[in-house]
Scaffold this motif. Structure first.
Motif, PDB file in Angstrom:
ATOM      1  N   LYS A  19       2.306  11.386  -4.921  1.00  0.00           N
ATOM      2  CA  LYS A  19       1.384  11.146  -3.813  1.00  0.00           C
ATOM      3  C   LYS A  19       1.370   9.639  -3.583  1.00  0.00           C
ATOM      4  O   LYS A  19       1.409   8.861  -4.505  1.00  0.00           O
ATOM      5  CB  LYS A  19      -0.012  11.640  -4.171  1.00  0.00           C
ATOM      6  CG  LYS A  19      -0.059  13.136  -4.325  1.00  0.00           C
ATOM      7  CD  LYS A  19      -1.456  13.608  -4.369  1.00  0.00           C
ATOM      8  CE  LYS A  19      -1.860  13.805  -2.941  1.00  0.00           C
ATOM      9  NZ  LYS A  19      -3.128  14.468  -2.769  1.00  0.00           N
ATOM     10  N   GLY A  20       1.299   9.257  -2.354  1.00  0.00           N
ATOM     11  CA  GLY A  20       1.252   7.829  -2.051  1.00  0.00           C
ATOM     12  C   GLY A  20       2.622   7.212  -2.187  1.00  0.00           C
ATOM     13  O   GLY A  20       3.642   7.847  -1.952  1.00  0.00           O
ATOM     14  N   ARG A  21       2.646   5.968  -2.613  1.00  0.00           N
ATOM     15  CA  ARG A  21       3.899   5.211  -2.600  1.00  0.00           C
ATOM     16  C   ARG A  21       4.338   4.721  -3.968  1.00  0.00           C
ATOM     17  O   ARG A  21       5.192   3.867  -4.061  1.00  0.00           O
ATOM     18  CB  ARG A  21       3.729   4.021  -1.666  1.00  0.00           C
ATOM     19  CG  ARG A  21       3.407   4.462  -0.269  1.00  0.00           C
ATOM     20  CD  ARG A  21       3.288   3.268   0.622  1.00  0.00           C
ATOM     21  NE  ARG A  21       2.871   3.724   1.927  1.00  0.00           N
ATOM     22  CZ  ARG A  21       2.040   3.090   2.690  1.00  0.00           C
ATOM     23  NH1 ARG A  21       1.521   1.949   2.310  1.00  0.00           N
ATOM     24  NH2 ARG A  21       1.712   3.569   3.867  1.00  0.00           N
ATOM     25  N   ASN A  28      -4.204   3.735  -1.089  1.00  0.00           N
ATOM     26  CA  ASN A  28      -4.831   3.649   0.228  1.00  0.00           C
ATOM     27  C   ASN A  28      -6.100   4.488   0.248  1.00  0.00           C
ATOM     28  O   ASN A  28      -6.044   5.698   0.028  1.00  0.00           O
ATOM     29  CB  ASN A  28      -3.868   4.135   1.301  1.00  0.00           C
ATOM     30  CG  ASN A  28      -2.656   3.242   1.415  1.00  0.00           C
ATOM     31  OD1 ASN A  28      -2.749   2.022   1.304  1.00  0.00           O
ATOM     32  ND2 ASN A  28      -1.509   3.842   1.629  1.00  0.00           N
ATOM     33  N   LYS A  69      -4.828  12.627   8.999  1.00  0.00           N
ATOM     34  CA  LYS A  69      -3.606  13.251   9.521  1.00  0.00           C
ATOM     35  C   LYS A  69      -2.612  12.207  10.017  1.00  0.00           C
ATOM     36  O   LYS A  69      -1.406  12.392   9.914  1.00  0.00           O
ATOM     37  CB  LYS A  69      -3.934  14.202  10.673  1.00  0.00           C
ATOM     38  CG  LYS A  69      -4.577  15.490  10.268  1.00  0.00           C
ATOM     39  CD  LYS A  69      -4.852  16.326  11.504  1.00  0.00           C
ATOM     40  CE  LYS A  69      -5.563  17.620  11.180  1.00  0.00           C
ATOM     41  NZ  LYS A  69      -5.885  18.381  12.404  1.00  0.00           N
ATOM     42  N   GLU A  70      -3.122  11.098  10.548  1.00  0.00           N
ATOM     43  CA  GLU A  70      -2.268  10.084  11.170  1.00  0.00           C
ATOM     44  C   GLU A  70      -1.906   8.931  10.237  1.00  0.00           C
ATOM     45  O   GLU A  70      -1.073   8.102  10.585  1.00  0.00           O
ATOM     46  CB  GLU A  70      -2.967   9.537  12.415  1.00  0.00           C
ATOM     47  CG  GLU A  70      -3.185  10.587  13.486  1.00  0.00           C
ATOM     48  CD  GLU A  70      -4.062  10.102  14.629  1.00  0.00           C
ATOM     49  OE1 GLU A  70      -4.451   8.910  14.637  1.00  0.00           O
ATOM     50  OE2 GLU A  70      -4.367  10.920  15.511  1.00  0.00           O
ATOM     51  N   ASN A  71      -2.507   8.851   9.076  1.00  0.00           N
ATOM     52  CA  ASN A  71      -2.288   7.733   8.157  1.00  0.00           C
ATOM     53  C   ASN A  71      -2.064   8.237   6.738  1.00  0.00           C
ATOM     54  O   ASN A  71      -2.552   9.292   6.369  1.00  0.00           O
ATOM     55  CB  ASN A  71      -3.508   6.794   8.175  1.00  0.00           C
ATOM     56  CG  ASN A  71      -3.721   6.161   9.525  1.00  0.00           C
ATOM     57  OD1 ASN A  71      -3.084   5.179   9.868  1.00  0.00           O
ATOM     58  ND2 ASN A  71      -4.606   6.745  10.320  1.00  0.00           N
ATOM     59  N   GLN A  72      -1.348   7.445   5.957  1.00  0.00           N
ATOM     60  CA  GLN A  72      -1.098   7.784   4.560  1.00  0.00           C
ATOM     61  C   GLN A  72      -2.324   7.389   3.733  1.00  0.00           C
ATOM     62  O   GLN A  72      -2.440   6.254   3.294  1.00  0.00           O
ATOM     63  CB  GLN A  72       0.151   7.064   4.048  1.00  0.00           C
ATOM     64  CG  GLN A  72       0.420   7.259   2.563  1.00  0.00           C
ATOM     65  CD  GLN A  72       0.615   8.716   2.178  1.00  0.00           C
ATOM     66  OE1 GLN A  72       1.370   9.416   2.825  1.00  0.00           O
ATOM     67  NE2 GLN A  72      -0.048   9.162   1.135  1.00  0.00           N
ATOM     68  N   ASP A  74      -4.529   8.028   0.384  1.00  0.00           N
ATOM     69  CA  ASP A  74      -4.429   8.592  -0.955  1.00  0.00           C
ATOM     70  C   ASP A  74      -5.764   9.138  -1.455  1.00  0.00           C
ATOM     71  O   ASP A  74      -5.810  10.171  -2.105  1.00  0.00           O
ATOM     72  CB  ASP A  74      -3.930   7.534  -1.943  1.00  0.00           C
ATOM     73  CG  ASP A  74      -2.538   7.036  -1.602  1.00  0.00           C
ATOM     74  OD1 ASP A  74      -1.658   7.869  -1.326  1.00  0.00           O
ATOM     75  OD2 ASP A  74      -2.336   5.807  -1.592  1.00  0.00           O
ATOM     76  N   ASN A  99      -0.667  17.338   2.990  1.00  0.00           N
ATOM     77  CA  ASN A  99      -0.728  16.383   1.878  1.00  0.00           C
ATOM     78  C   ASN A  99      -2.149  15.841   1.781  1.00  0.00           C
ATOM     79  O   ASN A  99      -2.420  14.719   2.210  1.00  0.00           O
ATOM     80  CB  ASN A  99       0.263  15.235   2.089  1.00  0.00           C
ATOM     81  CG  ASN A  99       1.690  15.709   2.014  1.00  0.00           C
ATOM     82  OD1 ASN A  99       2.071  16.371   1.060  1.00  0.00           O
ATOM     83  ND2 ASN A  99       2.475  15.394   3.030  1.00  0.00           N
ATOM     84  N   PRO A 101      -5.586  14.130   0.665  1.00  0.00           N
ATOM     85  CA  PRO A 101      -5.944  13.029  -0.233  1.00  0.00           C
ATOM     86  C   PRO A 101      -6.862  13.524  -1.340  1.00  0.00           C
ATOM     87  O   PRO A 101      -7.473  14.587  -1.226  1.00  0.00           O
ATOM     88  CB  PRO A 101      -6.693  12.072   0.703  1.00  0.00           C
ATOM     89  CG  PRO A 101      -7.298  12.969   1.729  1.00  0.00           C
ATOM     90  CD  PRO A 101      -6.300  14.085   1.931  1.00  0.00           C
ATOM     91  N   ARG A 145      -1.014  10.130 -10.497  1.00  0.00           N
ATOM     92  CA  ARG A 145      -0.069  10.222  -9.379  1.00  0.00           C
ATOM     93  C   ARG A 145       1.374  10.213  -9.860  1.00  0.00           C
ATOM     94  O   ARG A 145       2.218  10.879  -9.281  1.00  0.00           O
ATOM     95  CB  ARG A 145      -0.379   9.091  -8.409  1.00  0.00           C
ATOM     96  CG  ARG A 145       0.749   8.614  -7.580  1.00  0.00           C
ATOM     97  CD  ARG A 145       0.268   7.820  -6.421  1.00  0.00           C
ATOM     98  NE  ARG A 145      -0.032   6.443  -6.728  1.00  0.00           N
ATOM     99  CZ  ARG A 145      -0.384   5.573  -5.803  1.00  0.00           C
ATOM    100  NH1 ARG A 145      -0.500   5.940  -4.561  1.00  0.00           N
ATOM    101  NH2 ARG A 145      -0.647   4.334  -6.123  1.00  0.00           N
TER     102      ARG A 145
END
Length: 160
Positions: A19-21, A28, A69-72, A74, A99, A101, A145
């Motif tokens: 999840k995330g980066r 986030n 929905k529009e942003n990543q 977490d 996905n 959060p 994560r």
């Protein structure tokens, strides 16, 4: 090995989902509270935490689902008792997303911790919360994560 109804072995396909980066990148977060003073307090906490990027702060939960929905995103830290929709209803709506959060519910009413457990929220923080409690939730998320393993539906393979 597990055997299916047709006598063919069932293999579970393992997929690692991050999840995330990644751990080295920021978590986030979004905060939701109808109390401006508490929003300011949370904003101050997140600005002073390493590895956290505050993407948004909302006084009303209605706009949060569309934002997520529009942003990543977490993690979502949300008050439970709010005028438009409750933090519990918000968490339920977010949980339906592809996905979702991690949702941390916050309330001065300790009985809501059971509700947080029932809806599979990531965590519950009782108000008044401290920087240490918020930081601990973020740290638990970061640690989890990297080790999150998703087991998908069984894949049936017939050996001929």
């Amino acid at each position: 090995m597990e055997w299916g109804n047709e006598g063919a072995p069932v293999f579970w396909r393992l997929e690692i989902k991050y999840k995330g980066r990644g751990y080295e990148m920021a978590v986030n977060v979004v905060i939701v509270d109808n109390d401006e003073e508490l929003l300011d307090k949370m904003t101050g906490i997140f600005r002073n935490l390493d590895q956290v990027c505050l993407l948004g702060r909302f006084e009303e939960a209605v706009a949060v689902v569309e934002f997520v929905k529009e942003n990543q995103v977490d993690m979502v830290f949300t008050d439970i008792v709010m005028p438009d929709i409750s933090g519990i209803s918000l968490a339920s709506e977010l949980h339906k997303l592809k996905n979702p959060p991690a949702v941390v519910l916050m309330s001065s009413i300790p009985g809501f911790s059971l509700e947080a457990w029932k809806i599979q929220a990531f965590g519950f923080i009782e108000k008044p919360y401290t920087r240490a409690q918020v930081a601990k939730m973020v740290d638990l998320y970061q640690k989890g994560r990297l080790s999150l393993i998703h087991i998908s539906e069984p894949t049936r393979l017939a050996l001929i």
